[in-house]
Motif scaffolding. Structure first.
Motif, PDB file in Angstrom:
ATOM      1  N   LEU A 246       1.003  -1.125   0.024  1.00 13.21           N
ATOM      2  CA  LEU A 246      -0.088  -0.099   0.078  1.00 13.21           C
ATOM      3  C   LEU A 246       0.847   1.332  -0.094  1.00 13.21           C
ATOM      4  O   LEU A 246       0.582   2.140  -0.742  1.00 13.21           O
ATOM      5  CB  LEU A 246      -0.836   0.020   1.330  1.00 13.21           C
ATOM      6  CG  LEU A 246      -1.824   1.317   1.574  1.00 13.21           C
ATOM      7  CD1 LEU A 246      -2.703   1.398   0.283  1.00 13.21           C
ATOM      8  CD2 LEU A 246      -2.449   1.276   2.912  1.00 13.21           C
ATOM      9  N   THR A 247       1.925   1.172   0.883  1.00 17.26           N
ATOM     10  CA  THR A 247       2.920   2.575   0.973  1.00 17.26           C
ATOM     11  C   THR A 247       3.499   2.771  -0.420  1.00 17.26           C
ATOM     12  O   THR A 247       3.744   3.768  -0.797  1.00 17.26           O
ATOM     13  CB  THR A 247       3.713   2.227   2.024  1.00 17.26           C
ATOM     14  OG1 THR A 247       3.290   2.018   3.309  1.00 17.26           O
ATOM     15  CG2 THR A 247       4.867   3.479   2.171  1.00 17.26           C
ATOM     16  N   THR A 248       4.010   1.491  -1.001  1.00 18.09           N
ATOM     17  CA  THR A 248       4.692   1.838  -2.276  1.00 18.09           C
ATOM     18  C   THR A 248       3.682   2.174  -3.443  1.00 18.09           C
ATOM     19  O   THR A 248       4.084   3.006  -4.068  1.00 18.09           O
ATOM     20  CB  THR A 248       5.340   0.386  -2.559  1.00 18.09           C
ATOM     21  OG1 THR A 248       6.067  -0.152  -1.588  1.00 18.09           O
ATOM     22  CG2 THR A 248       6.243   0.437  -3.833  1.00 18.09           C
ATOM     23  N   ALA A 251       3.104   5.794  -2.929  1.00 19.69           N
ATOM     24  CA  ALA A 251       4.280   6.740  -3.383  1.00 19.69           C
ATOM     25  C   ALA A 251       4.419   6.747  -5.202  1.00 19.69           C
ATOM     26  O   ALA A 251       4.534   7.754  -5.359  1.00 19.69           O
ATOM     27  CB  ALA A 251       5.585   6.056  -2.750  1.00 19.69           C
ATOM     28  N   GLY A 252       3.857   5.743  -5.481  1.00 14.00           N
ATOM     29  CA  GLY A 252       3.719   5.697  -7.085  1.00 14.00           C
ATOM     30  C   GLY A 252       2.872   6.505  -7.724  1.00 14.00           C
ATOM     31  O   GLY A 252       3.019   7.377  -8.817  1.00 14.00           O
ATOM     32  N   LEU A 253       1.777   7.025  -6.791  1.00 14.56           N
ATOM     33  CA  LEU A 253       0.827   7.704  -7.291  1.00 14.56           C
ATOM     34  C   LEU A 253       1.137   9.429  -7.103  1.00 14.56           C
ATOM     35  O   LEU A 253       0.501  10.170  -7.569  1.00 14.56           O
ATOM     36  CB  LEU A 253      -0.473   7.564  -6.538  1.00 14.56           C
ATOM     37  CG  LEU A 253      -1.381   6.317  -6.828  1.00 14.56           C
ATOM     38  CD1 LEU A 253      -2.686   5.927  -6.303  1.00 14.56           C
ATOM     39  CD2 LEU A 253      -1.948   6.485  -8.434  1.00 14.56           C
ATOM     40  N   ALA A 254       1.903   9.617  -6.058  1.00 16.36           N
ATOM     41  CA  ALA A 254       2.328  10.827  -5.350  1.00 16.36           C
ATOM     42  C   ALA A 254       2.634  11.789  -6.645  1.00 16.36           C
ATOM     43  O   ALA A 254       2.237  12.911  -6.726  1.00 16.36           O
ATOM     44  CB  ALA A 254       3.491  10.579  -4.416  1.00 16.36           C
ATOM     45  N   PRO A 255       3.581  11.558  -7.632  1.00 15.71           N
ATOM     46  CA  PRO A 255       3.924  12.510  -8.714  1.00 15.71           C
ATOM     47  C   PRO A 255       2.867  13.162  -9.379  1.00 15.71           C
ATOM     48  O   PRO A 255       2.793  14.010 -10.069  1.00 15.71           O
ATOM     49  CB  PRO A 255       4.954  11.555  -9.486  1.00 15.71           C
ATOM     50  CG  PRO A 255       5.441  10.529  -8.494  1.00 15.71           C
ATOM     51  CD  PRO A 255       4.353  10.044  -7.609  1.00 15.71           C
ATOM     52  N   LEU A 256       1.714  12.291  -9.293  1.00 14.60           N
ATOM     53  CA  LEU A 256       0.547  12.887 -10.276  1.00 14.60           C
ATOM     54  C   LEU A 256      -0.001  14.145  -9.693  1.00 14.60           C
ATOM     55  O   LEU A 256      -0.778  14.885 -10.278  1.00 14.60           O
ATOM     56  CB  LEU A 256      -0.355  11.748 -10.199  1.00 14.60           C
ATOM     57  CG  LEU A 256      -0.254  10.358 -11.111  1.00 14.60           C
ATOM     58  CD1 LEU A 256      -1.363   9.348 -10.848  1.00 14.60           C
ATOM     59  CD2 LEU A 256       0.280  10.846 -12.474  1.00 14.60           C
ATOM     60  N   ALA A 257       0.466  14.375  -8.167  1.00 16.08           N
ATOM     61  CA  ALA A 257       0.112  15.712  -7.920  1.00 16.08           C
ATOM     62  C   ALA A 257       0.441  16.868  -8.723  1.00 16.08           C
ATOM     63  O   ALA A 257      -0.078  17.896  -8.482  1.00 16.08           O
ATOM     64  CB  ALA A 257       0.547  15.913  -6.511  1.00 16.08           C
ATOM     65  N   LEU A 258       1.529  16.682  -9.367  1.00 15.99           N
ATOM     66  CA  LEU A 258       1.863  17.644 -10.278  1.00 15.99           C
ATOM     67  C   LEU A 258       1.293  17.759 -11.732  1.00 15.99           C
ATOM     68  O   LEU A 258       1.608  18.671 -12.468  1.00 15.99           O
ATOM     69  CB  LEU A 258       3.442  17.612 -10.775  1.00 15.99           C
ATOM     70  CG  LEU A 258       4.268  17.657  -9.248  1.00 15.99           C
ATOM     71  CD1 LEU A 258       5.739  17.249  -9.716  1.00 15.99           C
ATOM     72  CD2 LEU A 258       4.152  18.722  -8.489  1.00 15.99           C
ATOM     73  N   SER A 259       0.078  16.907 -11.870  1.00 16.46           N
ATOM     74  CA  SER A 259      -0.459  16.880 -13.320  1.00 16.46           C
ATOM     75  C   SER A 259      -1.272  18.238 -13.264  1.00 16.46           C
ATOM     76  O   SER A 259      -1.916  18.598 -12.346  1.00 16.46           O
ATOM     77  CB  SER A 259      -1.158  15.565 -13.276  1.00 16.46           C
ATOM     78  OG  SER A 259      -2.123  15.694 -14.472  1.00 16.46           O
ATOM     79  N   ARG A 260      -1.510  18.703 -14.671  1.00 13.20           N
ATOM     80  CA  ARG A 260      -2.578  19.647 -14.788  1.00 13.20           C
ATOM     81  C   ARG A 260      -3.979  19.229 -14.967  1.00 13.20           C
ATOM     82  O   ARG A 260      -4.813  19.915 -14.803  1.00 13.20           O
ATOM     83  CB  ARG A 260      -2.218  20.304 -16.142  1.00 13.20           C
ATOM     84  CG  ARG A 260      -0.672  21.039 -16.144  1.00 13.20           C
ATOM     85  CD  ARG A 260      -0.506  21.690 -17.427  1.00 13.20           C
ATOM     86  NE  ARG A 260       0.764  22.214 -17.397  1.00 13.20           N
ATOM     87  CZ  ARG A 260       1.375  22.799 -18.470  1.00 13.20           C
ATOM     88  NH1 ARG A 260       0.533  23.083 -19.822  1.00 13.20           N
ATOM     89  NH2 ARG A 260       2.582  23.491 -18.522  1.00 13.20           N
ATOM     90  N   LEU A 276       2.677   9.239   3.129  1.00 17.12           N
ATOM     91  CA  LEU A 276       3.173  10.174   4.356  1.00 17.12           C
ATOM     92  C   LEU A 276       2.760   9.606   5.515  1.00 17.12           C
ATOM     93  O   LEU A 276       3.487   9.304   6.434  1.00 17.12           O
ATOM     94  CB  LEU A 276       2.850  11.717   4.405  1.00 17.12           C
ATOM     95  CG  LEU A 276       3.473  12.540   5.205  1.00 17.12           C
ATOM     96  CD1 LEU A 276       4.724  12.466   5.374  1.00 17.12           C
ATOM     97  CD2 LEU A 276       2.959  13.889   5.211  1.00 17.12           C
ATOM     98  N   ALA A 277       1.393   9.193   5.650  1.00 16.35           N
ATOM     99  CA  ALA A 277       0.737   8.804   6.929  1.00 16.35           C
ATOM    100  C   ALA A 277       1.510   7.271   7.281  1.00 16.35           C
ATOM    101  O   ALA A 277       1.594   7.080   8.302  1.00 16.35           O
ATOM    102  CB  ALA A 277      -0.742   8.782   6.654  1.00 16.35           C
ATOM    103  N   SER A 278       1.485   6.678   6.216  1.00 11.20           N
ATOM    104  CA  SER A 278       1.935   5.235   6.445  1.00 11.20           C
ATOM    105  C   SER A 278       3.361   5.218   6.921  1.00 11.20           C
ATOM    106  O   SER A 278       3.794   4.456   7.535  1.00 11.20           O
ATOM    107  CB  SER A 278       1.574   4.324   5.155  1.00 11.20           C
ATOM    108  OG  SER A 278       2.142   4.884   4.037  1.00 11.20           O
ATOM    109  N   ALA A 283       7.604   4.580  10.727  1.00  9.78           N
ATOM    110  CA  ALA A 283       8.755   5.199  11.657  1.00  9.78           C
ATOM    111  C   ALA A 283       8.528   5.279  13.086  1.00  9.78           C
ATOM    112  O   ALA A 283       9.461   4.783  13.931  1.00  9.78           O
ATOM    113  CB  ALA A 283       9.223   6.460  10.965  1.00  9.78           C
ATOM    114  N   VAL A 284       7.328   5.728  13.570  1.00 10.45           N
ATOM    115  CA  VAL A 284       7.081   6.110  14.873  1.00 10.45           C
ATOM    116  C   VAL A 284       6.888   4.826  15.758  1.00 10.45           C
ATOM    117  O   VAL A 284       7.501   4.540  16.680  1.00 10.45           O
ATOM    118  CB  VAL A 284       5.590   6.597  14.985  1.00 10.45           C
ATOM    119  CG1 VAL A 284       5.148   6.567  16.270  1.00 10.45           C
ATOM    120  CG2 VAL A 284       5.951   8.234  14.442  1.00 10.45           C
TER     121      VAL A 284
END
Length: 503
Positions: A246-248, A251-260, A276-278, A283-284
């Motif tokens: 799920l985390t991976t 992370a693969g979807l995150a770059p789409l935040a820069l899409s127009r 970020l949440a996972s 880490a905690v």
């Protein structure tokens, strides 16, 4: 009251030449109690330029080499080189306690006949002045682990029956659990003993936990061999594979935040938030039990971000490798004479039994994969009055002694003109062997040196490997090249079976 029984035991230590080996050998020599029959140190360095620099010792000691093929192969080389009733495996970074030899002798005296192995009690010393680091906690988990070879004693005959460690496990991970599950599947028990062995906690680096994710490839092998419930059977927790996936993926979807495009941008933002949440949660969970020093916090932050994709990558790599190997045969059935042992016409003398070179190691590799083995052999000397059934059985008993156990040995006692349905190339022997092993004939592979072996396999619906010898006719080889597979040796046939499975 009679004195307790003292068992013959040997100690096998695989090593890559770590300095801790010297402390182990010293502790083993100075421990109180009956000494081992021998100590076998297996040098698993890939290309050692110099021999291991080992101190003199009062114990009988030998050094073998295993060519850098990993701890499973090194342990196999060690136990196969001994003749003791029990083989005790020690890792090269442990320290047996001062009474270890006496405690081991008591452990072996106390085990019941159905007990195949006895594990020592592992103690991991942790710092008293602070909380343990992530690397130290990982090592501390060995204290409660099931059937680990940091200190594990196995009956030699059980190792022979299972073929020992599966060398498909290239690192010190899962190979011990795999062997334990295969041993238990044969109806044996494994128990904990009273002897104590110390396992020091190593100093971890920034990427120690990331590199450890390579073991996820071995988890794929465990799933193939033991099914989806292998973690429960081996005392493992549920793992984090799904959470790492799920985390991976997030992370693969995150770059789409820069899409127009708004839809893709929303998907990217969601992916970034989930990642970020996972990652923070992971880490905690790792930081809270630790010392929380700046250095440890930095290691946890970086490694917590890197572990999920590393774990997924190695698991994918393992699953791909497992599928490339193909499906293992339901059973492998071997012709006897000139395939497993050198042919002596109408032999009824066990003293004349000589295994073909390389066959024992090939058989053990199949046993380590859990593949049932059988023998199918024409013995027309019985019909001709040149042999008795007892003589054939005596030769077969020597075969088992030299080459290890077989699930079934099927013999045709008829002559060529008797019109039976079992004499190869008729399918009877193959079908009887499959029935005895509780498998379907179509899932079997027959390995032999004549066209009769190939014909019997094909008539029963099985697959075949022809391993030609001097008595194999050219026409048989040509026919086998069309209807079966041809290998130069039994070892090559087994290599191809294990590499490509049944096609």
């Amino acid at each position: 009251m009679s004195a307790p029984q003292r068992h013959r035991y040997a100690v096998v230590i695989p090593t890559t030449g770590r300095e801790s080996l010297l402390a182990l050998l010293h502790a083993l020599e100075t421990a109180a109690g009956p000494p081992p029959e021998e100590v076998v140190v297996v040098d698993d360095r890939p290309r050692p330029e110099l021999p291991l620099a080992l101190p003199p010792t009062g114990l009988d000691r030998r050094v073998l080499t295993s060519g850098g093929r990993g701890p499973a192969a090194a342990r196999n080389a060690g136990w196969r080189g001994t003749e003791a009733d029990w083989v005790v495996f020690l890792d090269d970074d442990v320290l047996p306690g001062p009474w270890w030899r006496e405690q081991l002798a008591q452990d072996l005296d106390d085990v019941a006949p159905d007990v195949a192995a006895c594990q020592g009690r592992i103690v991991v010393p942790l710092p008293a002045h602070r909380r343990p680091t992530d690397a130290e906690r990982g090592t501390a988990g060995l204290a409660g682990a099931w059937w680990i070879t940091a200190d594990m004693a196995y009956r030699r005959d059980v190792l022979t029956a299972t073929g020992g460690f599966d060398e498909d496990f290239p690192r010190a991970f899962r190979e011990d659990a795999d062997l334990a599950l295969r041993v238990q599947a044969l109806g044996h028990r494994l128990v904990n003993g009273g002897r104590t062995t110390e396992h020091p906690a190593p100093v971890g680096s920034l990427l120690t936990s990331v590199r450890a994710q390579r073991g996820n490839a071995d988890n794929a092998v465990m799933r193939r061999k033991h099914g989806p419930g292998w973690r429960r059977l081996s005392g493992e927790g549920p793992g984090r594979t799904r959470l790492h996936l799920l985390t991976t993926a997030a992370a693969g979807l995150a770059p789409l935040a820069l899409s127009r495009r708004p839809a893709l941008r929303r998907a990217g933002r969601l992916g970034a938030a989930v990642w970020l949440a996972s990652t923070l949660d992971f880490a905690v969970r790792r930081v809270l039990p630790g010392p929380r020093t700046p250095a440890e916090l930095g290691r946890m932050a970086v490694s917590s971000a890197l572990i999920p994709p590393a774990a997924c990558w190695h698991r994918l790599r393992g699953e791909v490798a497992v599928r490339r190997r193909g499906r293992m045969p339901a059973a492998v059935l071997f012709d006897r004479d000139d395939t497993l042992i050198h042919d002596v016409p109408y032999n009824g003398d066990p003293d004349l039994v000589r295994p073909v070179p390389g066959v024992r190691a090939a058989l053990d590799r199949l046993r380590a994969k859990g593949v049932p083995l059988g023998v199918v052999s024409n013995q027309s000397g019985i019909a001709r009055g040149l042999l008795t059934g007892d003589q054939v059985e005596a030769v077969n008993a020597e075969l088992r002694r030299l080459l290890g156990p077989f699930g079934t040995v099927q013999v045709c006692a008829h002559g060529e003109d008797d019109g039976c349905g079992c004499r190869k190339p008729a399918p009877g022997l193959v079908r009887r062997a499959a029935e005895a092993l509780a498998v379907e004939p179509g899932g079997c592979v027959v390995v032999g040196d004549t066209g009769g072996d190939v014909g019997a396999a094909l008539a029963a619906g099985a697959r075949a490997f022809l391993v030609p010898t001097r008595r194999t006719r050219c026409a048989e080889i040509e026919h086998a090249a069309l209807s079966a597979q041809v290998a130069r040796t039994v070892s090559e046939a087994v290599d191809r079976l294990l590499r490509g499975g049944v096609r």
